[in-house]
Design a protein around this motif. Structure first.
Motif, PDB file in Angstrom:
ATOM      1  N   PRO A  11     -14.495   6.452   5.097  1.00  0.00           N
ATOM      2  CA  PRO A  11     -15.121   5.194   4.868  1.00  0.00           C
ATOM      3  C   PRO A  11     -14.530   4.271   4.224  1.00  0.00           C
ATOM      4  O   PRO A  11     -13.663   4.611   3.201  1.00  0.00           O
ATOM      5  CB  PRO A  11     -16.534   5.839   4.251  1.00  0.00           C
ATOM      6  N   VAL A  12     -14.661   3.015   4.176  1.00  0.00           N
ATOM      7  CA  VAL A  12     -14.493   1.867   3.413  1.00  0.00           C
ATOM      8  C   VAL A  12     -15.425   1.537   2.279  1.00  0.00           C
ATOM      9  O   VAL A  12     -16.500   1.217   2.958  1.00  0.00           O
ATOM     10  CB  VAL A  12     -14.173   0.729   4.268  1.00  0.00           C
ATOM     11  N   TYR A  13     -15.107   1.631   1.268  1.00  0.00           N
ATOM     12  CA  TYR A  13     -16.014   1.165   0.052  1.00  0.00           C
ATOM     13  C   TYR A  13     -16.186  -0.106  -0.349  1.00  0.00           C
ATOM     14  O   TYR A  13     -14.968  -0.663  -0.599  1.00  0.00           O
ATOM     15  CB  TYR A  13     -15.648   2.210  -1.188  1.00  0.00           C
ATOM     16  N   LEU A  14     -17.156  -0.949  -0.215  1.00  0.00           N
ATOM     17  CA  LEU A  14     -17.334  -2.302  -0.439  1.00  0.00           C
ATOM     18  C   LEU A  14     -18.185  -2.521  -1.715  1.00  0.00           C
ATOM     19  O   LEU A  14     -19.338  -1.956  -1.541  1.00  0.00           O
ATOM     20  CB  LEU A  14     -17.675  -3.104   1.001  1.00  0.00           C
ATOM     21  N   PRO A  59     -11.126   6.891  -3.130  1.00  0.00           N
ATOM     22  CA  PRO A  59     -11.053   6.023  -1.703  1.00  0.00           C
ATOM     23  C   PRO A  59      -9.864   5.818  -1.114  1.00  0.00           C
ATOM     24  O   PRO A  59      -8.948   5.184  -1.974  1.00  0.00           O
ATOM     25  CB  PRO A  59     -11.951   4.883  -2.077  1.00  0.00           C
ATOM     26  N   GLU A  60      -9.575   5.994   0.262  1.00  0.00           N
ATOM     27  CA  GLU A  60      -8.336   5.268   0.750  1.00  0.00           C
ATOM     28  C   GLU A  60      -8.472   3.621   0.874  1.00  0.00           C
ATOM     29  O   GLU A  60      -7.373   2.981   0.682  1.00  0.00           O
ATOM     30  CB  GLU A  60      -8.084   5.800   2.215  1.00  0.00           C
ATOM     31  N   HIS A  61      -9.514   3.217   1.346  1.00  0.00           N
ATOM     32  CA  HIS A  61      -9.895   1.794   1.422  1.00  0.00           C
ATOM     33  C   HIS A  61     -10.807   1.238   0.566  1.00  0.00           C
ATOM     34  O   HIS A  61     -12.089   2.230   0.791  1.00  0.00           O
ATOM     35  CB  HIS A  61     -10.172   1.404   2.939  1.00  0.00           C
ATOM     36  N   ILE A  62     -10.664   0.296  -0.081  1.00  0.00           N
ATOM     37  CA  ILE A  62     -11.943  -0.164  -0.967  1.00  0.00           C
ATOM     38  C   ILE A  62     -11.531  -1.693  -1.327  1.00  0.00           C
ATOM     39  O   ILE A  62     -10.449  -2.166  -1.326  1.00  0.00           O
ATOM     40  CB  ILE A  62     -11.712   0.649  -2.368  1.00  0.00           C
ATOM     41  N   ALA A  63     -12.814  -2.440  -1.584  1.00  0.00           N
ATOM     42  CA  ALA A  63     -12.877  -3.794  -1.858  1.00  0.00           C
ATOM     43  C   ALA A  63     -13.767  -4.049  -2.800  1.00  0.00           C
ATOM     44  O   ALA A  63     -14.735  -3.698  -2.417  1.00  0.00           O
ATOM     45  CB  ALA A  63     -12.491  -4.652  -0.624  1.00  0.00           C
ATOM     46  N   LEU A 267      -7.489  -4.781   7.479  1.00  0.00           N
ATOM     47  CA  LEU A 267      -8.054  -3.881   6.984  1.00  0.00           C
ATOM     48  C   LEU A 267      -6.962  -3.178   6.374  1.00  0.00           C
ATOM     49  O   LEU A 267      -7.154  -2.567   5.107  1.00  0.00           O
ATOM     50  CB  LEU A 267      -8.389  -2.857   8.012  1.00  0.00           C
ATOM     51  N   ALA A 268      -5.633  -3.307   6.530  1.00  0.00           N
ATOM     52  CA  ALA A 268      -4.436  -2.645   5.734  1.00  0.00           C
ATOM     53  C   ALA A 268      -4.537  -3.004   4.403  1.00  0.00           C
ATOM     54  O   ALA A 268      -4.191  -2.161   3.479  1.00  0.00           O
ATOM     55  CB  ALA A 268      -3.360  -2.940   6.267  1.00  0.00           C
ATOM     56  N   GLN A 269      -4.869  -4.276   4.100  1.00  0.00           N
ATOM     57  CA  GLN A 269      -4.785  -4.796   2.874  1.00  0.00           C
ATOM     58  C   GLN A 269      -5.746  -4.105   1.932  1.00  0.00           C
ATOM     59  O   GLN A 269      -5.905  -4.544   0.578  1.00  0.00           O
ATOM     60  CB  GLN A 269      -4.725  -6.374   2.957  1.00  0.00           C
ATOM     61  N   LEU A 270      -6.782  -3.403   2.294  1.00  0.00           N
ATOM     62  CA  LEU A 270      -7.936  -2.935   1.726  1.00  0.00           C
ATOM     63  C   LEU A 270      -7.453  -1.560   1.333  1.00  0.00           C
ATOM     64  O   LEU A 270      -8.267  -0.722   0.584  1.00  0.00           O
ATOM     65  CB  LEU A 270      -9.172  -2.715   2.378  1.00  0.00           C
ATOM     66  N   ARG A 271      -6.379  -0.775   1.530  1.00  0.00           N
ATOM     67  CA  ARG A 271      -5.920   0.473   1.033  1.00  0.00           C
ATOM     68  C   ARG A 271      -5.677   0.276  -0.238  1.00  0.00           C
ATOM     69  O   ARG A 271      -4.748  -0.324  -0.753  1.00  0.00           O
ATOM     70  CB  ARG A 271      -4.374   0.783   1.966  1.00  0.00           C
ATOM     71  N   ARG A 272      -6.145   1.279  -0.903  1.00  0.00           N
ATOM     72  CA  ARG A 272      -5.922   1.426  -2.178  1.00  0.00           C
ATOM     73  C   ARG A 272      -4.388   1.699  -2.730  1.00  0.00           C
ATOM     74  O   ARG A 272      -3.784   2.594  -2.204  1.00  0.00           O
ATOM     75  CB  ARG A 272      -6.769   2.321  -2.963  1.00  0.00           C
ATOM     76  N   ARG A 273      -3.847   1.052  -3.791  1.00  0.00           N
ATOM     77  CA  ARG A 273      -2.528   1.066  -4.067  1.00  0.00           C
ATOM     78  C   ARG A 273      -2.513   1.815  -5.353  1.00  0.00           C
ATOM     79  O   ARG A 273      -3.769   1.869  -6.078  1.00  0.00           O
ATOM     80  CB  ARG A 273      -1.959  -0.279  -4.359  1.00  0.00           C
ATOM     81  N   PRO A 274      -1.421   2.368  -5.950  1.00  0.00           N
ATOM     82  CA  PRO A 274      -1.403   3.328  -7.407  1.00  0.00           C
ATOM     83  C   PRO A 274      -1.532   2.022  -8.323  1.00  0.00           C
ATOM     84  O   PRO A 274      -1.225   0.796  -8.107  1.00  0.00           O
ATOM     85  CB  PRO A 274      -0.052   3.821  -7.374  1.00  0.00           C
ATOM     86  N   PRO A 275      -2.353   2.348  -9.471  1.00  0.00           N
ATOM     87  CA  PRO A 275      -2.427   1.412 -10.494  1.00  0.00           C
ATOM     88  C   PRO A 275      -1.249   0.926 -11.098  1.00  0.00           C
ATOM     89  O   PRO A 275      -0.100   1.356 -10.982  1.00  0.00           O
ATOM     90  CB  PRO A 275      -2.959   2.318 -11.785  1.00  0.00           C
ATOM     91  N   ASP A 276      -1.261  -0.370 -11.586  1.00  0.00           N
ATOM     92  CA  ASP A 276       0.172  -1.064 -12.094  1.00  0.00           C
ATOM     93  C   ASP A 276      -0.174  -0.682 -13.630  1.00  0.00           C
ATOM     94  O   ASP A 276      -0.797  -1.514 -14.431  1.00  0.00           O
ATOM     95  CB  ASP A 276       0.156  -2.552 -11.914  1.00  0.00           C
ATOM     96  N   LEU A 277       0.136   0.348 -14.360  1.00  0.00           N
ATOM     97  CA  LEU A 277      -0.158   0.633 -15.527  1.00  0.00           C
ATOM     98  C   LEU A 277       0.376  -0.431 -16.725  1.00  0.00           C
ATOM     99  O   LEU A 277      -0.239  -0.655 -17.632  1.00  0.00           O
ATOM    100  CB  LEU A 277       0.442   1.907 -15.962  1.00  0.00           C
TER     101      LEU A 277
END
Length: 304
Positions: A11-14, A59-63, A267-277
């Protein structure tokens, strides 16, 4: 090998940011301040919530959707009294909303804000686009208005009480099926948002009406049928509906979430990226946060 058509899309988490920012503002002590004495309690509470959610569901996709303000909203142009009863957010809280958006970016999460539309409309538009690409959605909030977006396979997640409501349970929780929620709210009105509705029509009456009628249009196209259903004071209710027809349809424009707002996103832009520490630590240094949130971000990085 399984055909890709049979693979279940995650699922996409909103996320409805305001619920969690305001909760932190009211629940985390105001004496949590940065080195310059500015409150950062809402920022701390929101950041902790968001990190916990990521660790919990990965989540894989989240916004995350934010509200910009009410002055320029299209609803305000339709009805100038919309939300006019609300006190403006304190300056300290407005500043923290902007910092919360920076935390989202630092955690690798897309966030959105609009001057013309509200967070609900952003969530509605993203949910519609996600479904078009085969995803179900999980709406993270505790605002009943957003329940109107839930469709079969989706979930409404009241994260604060940790209760999840699939499509089939929305009517039991809120009194009406998701597709009829905007009409339900229009008849009842909403004191919180300063929406008038139809006087004398409360939750129970509105719930009964939209058990029998699919929409406000169906109701007004067959208004005499109200007299035939099992409804207390049906004659009075029918009269009020006739007298306040214009008010009901205006309210319907205010309570319906826009699911087709102009939003330049795929939708690809909602894919979660690794944190920028690096960016997160710079922000946390600026506001004086210690190890708790830094450790959390490091754990999330390890999960990415």
């Amino acid at each position: 090998m399984l055909n890709s058509d049979f693979l279940v899309q995650r699922p996409v988490y909103l996320i409805d940011a305001s619920v969690f920012v305001f909760r932190a503002w009211h629940s985390v002590p105001l004496d949590l301040v940065d080195p310059d004495g500015n409150a950062v309690n809402a920022l701390h509470g929101f950041s902790r919530f968001l990190g916990e959610l990521i660790e919990r569901v990965r989540p894989e996709h989240i916004a995350v959707a934010f509200d910009a303000g009410l002055v320029t909203s299209f609803r305000k142009r339709l009805y100038p009294a919309y939300k006019a009863n609300r006190e403006p957010a304190p300056v300290d809280l407005k500043r923290q909303f902007l910092l919360c958006q920076r935390v989202c970016a630092g955690l690798g999460i897309a966030s959105f804000v609009s001057g013309d539309y509200e967070a609900d409309d952003i969530i509605g538009t993203l949910a519609t686009r996600a479904r078009a690409e085969g995803h179900k959605v999980v709406i993270v909030t505790r605002d009943k208005d957003l329940s109107q977006l839930v469709r079969p396979g989706d979930e409404y997640w009241d994260y604060i009480s940790d209760k999840r409501f699939p499509y089939e349970r929305i009517a039991d929780r809120f009194g009406v099926r998701p597709e009829r929620m905007a009409c339900f709210l229009a008849l009842m009105g909403d004191a919180v948002d300063n929406i008038p509705g139809v006087p004398g029509v409360g939750r129970k009456t509105a719930s009964t009406l939209f058990y029998h009628f699919e929409s406000l249009n169906h109701l007004y196209n067959d208004l005499d049928r109200v007299l035939k259903i099992k409804l207390r004071n049906a004659g009075f209710v029918c009269g009020q509906l006739r007298d306040y027809r214009e008010s009901a349809f205006l309210a319907r424009q205010l309570t319906e979430i826009a699911c087709d707002m102009p939003l330049d996103v795929e939708l690809a832009q909602l894919r979660r990226r690794p944190p920028d520490l690096g960016e997160l630590n710079k922000l946390y240094d600026t506001v004086g946060f210690g190890r708790l949130l830094r450790n959390q971000a490091e754990r999330i990085t390890a999960l990415s």
